[in-house]
Scaffold this motif. Structure first.
Motif, PDB file in Angstrom:
ATOM      1  N   PRO A   1      26.437   1.874   1.513  1.00 20.31           N
ATOM      2  CA  PRO A   1      26.288   0.495   1.038  1.00 20.31           C
ATOM      3  C   PRO A   1      27.406  -0.438   1.497  1.00 20.31           C
ATOM      4  N   GLU A   2      28.607   0.109   1.689  1.00 23.56           N
ATOM      5  CA  GLU A   2      29.738  -0.724   2.099  1.00 23.56           C
ATOM      6  C   GLU A   2      29.770  -0.989   3.599  1.00 23.56           C
ATOM      7  N   LYS A   3      28.788  -0.465   4.340  1.00 29.62           N
ATOM      8  CA  LYS A   3      28.730  -0.629   5.796  1.00 29.62           C
ATOM      9  C   LYS A   3      27.555  -1.486   6.250  1.00 29.62           C
ATOM     10  N   CYS A   4      26.732  -1.985   5.315  1.00 30.68           N
ATOM     11  CA  CYS A   4      25.498  -2.702   5.650  1.00 30.68           C
ATOM     12  C   CYS A   4      25.722  -4.214   5.700  1.00 30.68           C
ATOM     13  N   LEU A   5      25.215  -4.842   6.768  1.00 34.24           N
ATOM     14  CA  LEU A   5      25.375  -6.275   6.970  1.00 34.24           C
ATOM     15  C   LEU A   5      24.011  -6.940   7.109  1.00 34.24           C
ATOM     16  N   PHE A   6      23.774  -7.956   6.305  1.00 36.87           N
ATOM     17  CA  PHE A   6      22.540  -8.727   6.412  1.00 36.87           C
ATOM     18  C   PHE A   6      22.444  -9.381   7.780  1.00 36.87           C
ATOM     19  N   GLY A   7      21.256  -9.381   8.334  1.00 39.21           N
ATOM     20  CA  GLY A   7      20.955 -10.098   9.562  1.00 39.21           C
ATOM     21  C   GLY A   7      19.459 -10.342   9.609  1.00 39.21           C
ATOM     22  N   SER A   8      19.050 -11.319  10.407  1.00 42.38           N
ATOM     23  CA  SER A   8      17.619 -11.616  10.476  1.00 42.38           C
ATOM     24  C   SER A   8      17.078 -11.580  11.893  1.00 42.38           C
ATOM     25  N   ASP A   9      17.942 -11.593  12.895  1.00 40.08           N
ATOM     26  CA  ASP A   9      17.537 -11.641  14.296  1.00 40.08           C
ATOM     27  C   ASP A   9      16.698 -12.883  14.581  1.00 40.08           C
ATOM     28  N   ALA A  10      16.971 -13.964  13.862  1.00 42.32           N
ATOM     29  CA  ALA A  10      16.251 -15.226  14.103  1.00 42.32           C
ATOM     30  C   ALA A  10      16.538 -15.679  15.536  1.00 42.32           C
ATOM     31  N   PRO A  11      15.577 -16.230  16.236  1.00 42.29           N
ATOM     32  CA  PRO A  11      14.267 -16.692  15.780  1.00 42.29           C
ATOM     33  C   PRO A  11      13.175 -15.616  15.801  1.00 42.29           C
ATOM     34  N   PHE A  12      13.523 -14.384  16.162  1.00 44.50           N
ATOM     35  CA  PHE A  12      12.505 -13.333  16.244  1.00 44.50           C
ATOM     36  C   PHE A  12      12.174 -12.761  14.872  1.00 44.50           C
ATOM     37  N   GLY A  13      13.133 -12.823  13.963  1.00 47.80           N
ATOM     38  CA  GLY A  13      12.918 -12.348  12.603  1.00 47.80           C
ATOM     39  C   GLY A  13      12.974 -13.519  11.636  1.00 47.80           C
ATOM     40  N   GLU A  14      12.404 -13.338  10.484  1.00 44.15           N
ATOM     41  CA  GLU A  14      12.375 -14.378   9.459  1.00 44.15           C
ATOM     42  C   GLU A  14      13.467 -14.097   8.426  1.00 44.15           C
ATOM     43  N   PRO A  15      14.485 -14.965   8.335  1.00 41.68           N
ATOM     44  CA  PRO A  15      15.607 -14.709   7.424  1.00 41.68           C
ATOM     45  C   PRO A  15      15.187 -14.436   5.977  1.00 41.68           C
ATOM     46  N   GLN A  16      14.247 -15.196   5.449  1.00 45.00           N
ATOM     47  CA  GLN A  16      13.842 -15.012   4.061  1.00 45.00           C
ATOM     48  C   GLN A  16      13.223 -13.631   3.838  1.00 45.00           C
ATOM     49  N   LEU A  17      12.388 -13.177   4.768  1.00 50.15           N
ATOM     50  CA  LEU A  17      11.774 -11.860   4.633  1.00 50.15           C
ATOM     51  C   LEU A  17      12.813 -10.747   4.742  1.00 50.15           C
ATOM     52  N   CYS A  18      13.790 -10.924   5.628  1.00 53.36           N
ATOM     53  CA  CYS A  18      14.845  -9.914   5.766  1.00 53.36           C
ATOM     54  C   CYS A  18      15.670  -9.820   4.485  1.00 53.36           C
ATOM     55  N   ARG A  19      15.945 -10.964   3.904  1.00 48.33           N
ATOM     56  CA  ARG A  19      16.682 -10.970   2.631  1.00 48.33           C
ATOM     57  C   ARG A  19      15.862 -10.296   1.536  1.00 48.33           C
ATOM     58  N   GLN A  20      14.578 -10.630   1.465  1.00 47.50           N
ATOM     59  CA  GLN A  20      13.718 -10.042   0.437  1.00 47.50           C
ATOM     60  C   GLN A  20      13.590  -8.531   0.603  1.00 47.50           C
ATOM     61  N   LEU A  21      13.569  -8.055   1.846  1.00 47.77           N
ATOM     62  CA  LEU A  21      13.513  -6.610   2.073  1.00 47.77           C
ATOM     63  C   LEU A  21      14.742  -5.935   1.479  1.00 47.77           C
ATOM     64  N   ILE A  22      15.916  -6.494   1.749  1.00 47.72           N
ATOM     65  CA  ILE A  22      17.150  -5.929   1.194  1.00 47.72           C
ATOM     66  C   ILE A  22      17.094  -5.936  -0.329  1.00 47.72           C
ATOM     67  N   GLU A  23      16.702  -7.053  -0.898  1.00 51.78           N
ATOM     68  CA  GLU A  23      16.636  -7.154  -2.360  1.00 51.78           C
ATOM     69  C   GLU A  23      15.628  -6.163  -2.953  1.00 51.78           C
ATOM     70  N   PHE A  24      14.539  -5.943  -2.243  1.00 46.09           N
ATOM     71  CA  PHE A  24      13.479  -5.068  -2.752  1.00 46.09           C
ATOM     72  C   PHE A  24      13.875  -3.593  -2.711  1.00 46.09           C
ATOM     73  N   VAL A  25      14.515  -3.159  -1.626  1.00 41.57           N
ATOM     74  CA  VAL A  25      14.800  -1.723  -1.469  1.00 41.57           C
ATOM     75  C   VAL A  25      16.198  -1.327  -1.932  1.00 41.57           C
ATOM     76  N   SER A  26      17.048  -2.289  -2.223  1.00 43.19           N
ATOM     77  CA  SER A  26      18.423  -1.990  -2.621  1.00 43.19           C
ATOM     78  C   SER A  26      18.459  -1.200  -3.933  1.00 43.19           C
ATOM     79  N   PRO A  27      19.371  -0.218  -4.014  1.00 41.93           N
ATOM     80  CA  PRO A  27      19.469   0.585  -5.240  1.00 41.93           C
ATOM     81  C   PRO A  27      20.103  -0.151  -6.418  1.00 41.93           C
ATOM     82  N   SER A  28      20.788  -1.274  -6.157  1.00 41.65           N
ATOM     83  CA  SER A  28      21.413  -1.994  -7.263  1.00 41.65           C
ATOM     84  C   SER A  28      21.757  -3.420  -6.840  1.00 41.65           C
ATOM     85  N   PHE A  29      22.000  -4.262  -7.834  1.00 39.52           N
ATOM     86  CA  PHE A  29      22.414  -5.634  -7.568  1.00 39.52           C
ATOM     87  C   PHE A  29      23.748  -5.655  -6.828  1.00 39.52           C
ATOM     88  N   THR A  30      24.649  -4.753  -7.200  1.00 40.21           N
ATOM     89  CA  THR A  30      25.966  -4.689  -6.554  1.00 40.21           C
ATOM     90  C   THR A  30      25.828  -4.398  -5.065  1.00 40.21           C
TER      91      THR A  30
END
Length: 196
Positions: free
Chosen positions: A151-180
């Protein structure tokens, strides 16, 4: 490449409280020329790192070594390397070898190794300076595994314009084991890495 740096600087100066830059470094230069480039164009422009470098072959990955050597003098500057297709597992292993040879240099594995995400996660688990960019994830399982294992090695990214930032964020929020862990991935880890 100097035009790219000028354009990047202009974008950062438009909102310096919101943006930090990672600058490009040409491959194939001598060690001395690479060190001078890093000093003048990366450090001289107050960039926070180098990349994303996109080597298309194993030979080009080997050409990263002068960049690693130059970064030994700047321990706070990470290098961000594309590790999805066309980079192969062999290429990723060459990059891993450079990480081991230059342990003071922080390395961001762009796109978490693509289809080789298990190898990238395993490596990051054992090597303190290896980080994983979660953009363009090969599968949601790769993001979930990374967030759980390192968890301390993971960095958010979206690869925009090829990826959608909001969907990438939602994926992290959905699969993450905790809010922290979510907070670490969405900004805490990169703030610590870049010392901002």
């Amino acid at each position: 490449m100097k035009d790219t740096i000028l354009e990047l600087n202009q974008a950062i100066q438009a909102a310096p409280d919101r943006f930090y830059g990672f600058g490009p470094v040409p491959l194939g230069l001598s060690e001395q020329a690479t060190a001078e480039w890093v000093s003048e164009y990366i450090v001289g422009n107050s960039f926070k790192g180098i990349g994303e470098l996109t080597p298309g072959s194993e030979t080009q990955i080997e050409q990263l070594e002068p960049v690693f050597k130059a970064l030994e003098d700047y321990h706070s500057l990470p290098i961000w390397v594309h590790t999805f297709n066309p980079v192969t597992l062999n290429g990723i292993k060459i990059l891993m070898g450079l990480c081991q040879k230059y342990p003071a240099v922080p390395v961001i594995f762009g796109h978490m190794g693509g289809s080789n995400w298990m190898d990238a996660i395993s490596f990051a688990k054992e090597h303190g300076q290896a980080y994983l960019d979660l953009s363009a994830a090969f599968t949601p399982l790769s993001v979930k595994t990374a967030l759980t294992e390192v968890p301390e090695k993971c960095l958010f990214g979206s690869d925009a314009p090829f990826g959608e930032p909001q969907l990438c964020r939602q994926l992290i929020e959905f699969v993450s084991p905790s809010f922290t862990v979510t907070e670490l991935a969405l900004g805490g880890n990169i703030e610590r890495l870049l010392r901002i």
